[in-house]
Design a protein around this motif. Structure first.
Motif, PDB file in Angstrom:
ATOM      1  N   VAL A 162      -7.328   2.391  -2.136  1.00  0.00           N
ATOM      2  CA  VAL A 162      -6.986   0.964  -2.131  1.00  0.00           C
ATOM      3  C   VAL A 162      -8.113   0.165  -1.487  1.00  0.00           C
ATOM      4  O   VAL A 162      -8.791   0.646  -0.573  1.00  0.00           O
ATOM      5  CB  VAL A 162      -5.662   0.669  -1.351  1.00  0.00           C
ATOM      6  CG1 VAL A 162      -4.472   1.323  -2.024  1.00  0.00           C
ATOM      7  CG2 VAL A 162      -5.763   1.125   0.087  1.00  0.00           C
ATOM      8  N   VAL A 201      -8.654   4.067   2.379  1.00  0.00           N
ATOM      9  CA  VAL A 201      -8.580   2.603   2.513  1.00  0.00           C
ATOM     10  C   VAL A 201      -9.968   2.038   2.773  1.00  0.00           C
ATOM     11  O   VAL A 201     -10.703   2.552   3.628  1.00  0.00           O
ATOM     12  CB  VAL A 201      -7.644   2.203   3.685  1.00  0.00           C
ATOM     13  CG1 VAL A 201      -7.638   0.692   3.881  1.00  0.00           C
ATOM     14  CG2 VAL A 201      -6.236   2.714   3.451  1.00  0.00           C
ATOM     15  N   VAL A 242       0.832  -1.194   0.000  1.00  0.00           N
ATOM     16  CA  VAL A 242       0.000   0.000   0.000  1.00  0.00           C
ATOM     17  C   VAL A 242       0.878   1.260   0.000  1.00  0.00           C
ATOM     18  O   VAL A 242       0.572   2.253  -0.661  1.00  0.00           O
ATOM     19  CB  VAL A 242      -0.948  -0.067   1.217  1.00  0.00           C
ATOM     20  CG1 VAL A 242      -1.557   1.275   1.510  1.00  0.00           C
ATOM     21  CG2 VAL A 242      -2.033  -1.104   0.978  1.00  0.00           C
ATOM     22  N   ALA A 247      -3.233  -1.104   6.556  1.00  0.00           N
ATOM     23  CA  ALA A 247      -3.128  -0.251   5.368  1.00  0.00           C
ATOM     24  C   ALA A 247      -3.371   1.208   5.723  1.00  0.00           C
ATOM     25  O   ALA A 247      -2.785   2.113   5.127  1.00  0.00           O
ATOM     26  CB  ALA A 247      -4.124  -0.720   4.305  1.00  0.00           C
ATOM     27  N   VAL A 295      -8.489  -3.502   0.345  1.00  0.00           N
ATOM     28  CA  VAL A 295      -7.665  -4.578   0.909  1.00  0.00           C
ATOM     29  C   VAL A 295      -8.547  -5.524   1.714  1.00  0.00           C
ATOM     30  O   VAL A 295      -9.692  -5.183   2.052  1.00  0.00           O
ATOM     31  CB  VAL A 295      -6.554  -4.003   1.830  1.00  0.00           C
ATOM     32  CG1 VAL A 295      -5.652  -3.041   1.073  1.00  0.00           C
ATOM     33  CG2 VAL A 295      -7.158  -3.302   3.044  1.00  0.00           C
TER      34      VAL A 295
END
Ligand SMILES: [Zn+2]
Length: 505
Positions: free
Chosen positions: A137, A155, A126, A147, A139
């Motif tokens: 992102v 995130v 990341v 992250a 995840v």
């Protein structure tokens, strides 16, 4: 549409690289081809992705599917590409409009039932994405806190392929990373708990101030392990860069505590003497796991009962100690991890390990020499400080006076390190342990003949090697830094000789 692409990240060592997962679906015999240097795990990804897609209620396209991971030259390990592969494939088949994933990095391993599993190395992945200009992102939910440590990124977590499909197709919400501050880390062991052991405490302080490797030799019960465990408590806290580097290594090893925070305290690793070479230097299939020496990066690696370690394990430490990094050679694409750890060796003087120390030892002289001899050469040669600890006396144990705490000693260590860093700026170095011998022997750093008379006599008589000479000088500088002197004097050199040779306890 029969083509789609999704962003992902691949790790080489601790460095992340953006990877584009392309899916192309063409008429023809149904099947899946993956190209772009995949490892075994990626071939397995094909089966995982198919099961996950079907078990998430999505239609598996009965066409000829080509998956390509770019750049093709980048070696790719691990299972973090699963999720990106699945959505690229659904996008390419026309099942899923991928506009909401434009510019978004997608990471995660898929279970056969379509759940998204946490993966190792999310933090460095990341961080690399952020550095490449990525702003969002997605995840695995279990990695979301980790992250979120990287600043400037949006995130979101995901626990199943089904949830991700719902987000992309209908804008359904993803999982927010936890916002409550993680619980404060428990305090580590403190020097205030160590009774007596004046010499050992002094050695620990000198090791911390100068960055010197340390060997503690003494009978069982002399407090070797207790002292070594407290070395991190007197080292300076990690700065931002070091904290990110250390946390990234622990992320790749899958050892980050839940909650998501940067590791600020210098790490401490103490592998057992039965540890294998890979567990010490790193290795394994897929995404290589960092070994103890890399998990101790910027911190302390203790080898307790050091002579009991296997010869290959001790040998394997030679290269990382010299270069500050581990190079793992693998069948396809090596991995390199940082490994700049401060080494502490703890050893009994002989195999009989009599708690009363040398006085009661029953080992023949040859056995004694051979025992510590196992450490000589590659390891002992790199250790500036070799201290012989006396057996703990009852009086010391019963001592009730308050002992200096780690915080007090850490204050002196910081001041000494600042003095050293200021002095060595011109050489581009910070710690006394890093200064090459020739620089120490050159003006303006060369010590006077008067201050080094005893040392030179030992060199001439052969009781000290040329390398040992330089090590004593390095220690003398650290002692001077700790005591606030601009240059080491005769007394500092004398104390350094004691710490180096183990004489005079
Ligand atoms: Zn013995």
């Amino acid at each position: 549409m029969s083509y789609a692409r999704v962003l992902c990240v691949g790790l080489v060592g601790v460095t992340g690289h953006l990877v584009e997962v392309e899916a192309d679906l063409a008429p023809g015999l149904p099947g899946v081809v993956i190209s772009g240097l995949p490892d075994t795990a990626l071939h397995e990804a094909r089966d995982r992705v198919r099961a996950a897609v079907v078990n998430s209620g999505q239609r598996w396209p009965n066409r000829r599917i080509t998956l390509n991971l770019l750049p093709a030259t980048l070696p790719k390990f691990g299972s973090a590409f699963d999720l990106a592969i699945a959505v690229a494939l659904l996008g390419g088949s026309g099942e899923l409009p991928l506009l909401p994933l434009e510019g978004v990095v997608v990471l995660g391993e898929l279970g056969l039932d379509g759940t998204v599993r946490p993966v190792r190395g999310v933090l460095p992945m990341v961080a690399a994405a952020a550095q490449a200009g990525v702003e969002r992102v997605i995840v695995p939910a279990g990695n979301a806190a980790e992250a979120a440590v990287v600043p400037g990124l949006r995130v979101r977590g995901v626990d199943s392929l089904h949830r991700l499909v719902g987000f992309v197709r209908d804008g359904e919400p993803l999982i927010e990373p936890p916002t409550d501050a993680p619980p404060p880390a428990a305090p580590g062991p403190d020097l205030a708990e160590v009774a007596g052991q004046g010499l050992g405490r002094r050695a620990l302080e000198v090791a911390a101030a100068g960055g010197h490797h340390l060997a503690l030799i003494g009978p069982p019960g002399a407090g070797k392990t207790m002292l070594a465990e407290r070395l991190p408590s007197i080292l300076p806290a990690l700065d931002d860069d070091a904290a990110l580097e250390v946390t990234a290594l622990h992320s790749i090893a899958g050892l980050l505590p839940a909650g998501g925070r940067l590791i600020r305290r210098p790490p401490f690793q103490a592998p057992h003497h039965t540890a294998t070479v890979p567990s010490i230097v790193g290795g394994g299939s897929g995404l290589a796991r960092p070994g103890a020496i890399s998990l101790a990066h910027r911190g302390v690696l203790l080898l307790d009962e050091a002579p009991e370690f296997s010869k290959p394990a001790l040998e394997a430490l030679r290269q990382p100690l010299e270069h500050g990094r581990v190079v793992l050679t693998r069948s396809r694409g090596g991995a390199e991890y940082p490994a700049r750890a401060q080494l502490v060796l703890a050893a009994n003087p002989c195999p009989c390990a009599n708690p009363a120390g040398d006085d009661r030892c029953e080992c023949p002289p040859l056995t004694r020499r051979r025992y510590l001899g196992r450490l000589s050469g590659p390891l002992l040669d790199r250790i500036d400080l070799q201290v012989r600890l006396p057996p703990m006396r009852a009086a010391e144990l019963m001592e009730t006076a308050a002992h200096e705490s780690s915080a007090v000693v850490a204050g002196r260590v910081v001041a000494a390190r600042q003095a050293a860093a200021g002095r060595w700026t011109a050489l581009g170095r910070r710690l006394n342990a890093e200064i090459p011998g020739p620089d120490l022997r050159r003006s303006p750093w060369r010590l006077s003949a008067r201050d080094t008379a005893d040392l030179r006599a030992r060199l001439d008589s052969g009781s000290l090697s040329a390398r040992g000479f330089d090590r004593v000088i390095r220690l003398a500088w650290t002692i001077a830094d700790l005591d606030g002197r601009a240059r080491p004097d005769k007394g500092d050199v004398g104390e350094a000789i004691t710490l180096r040779t183990g004489e005079g306890t």
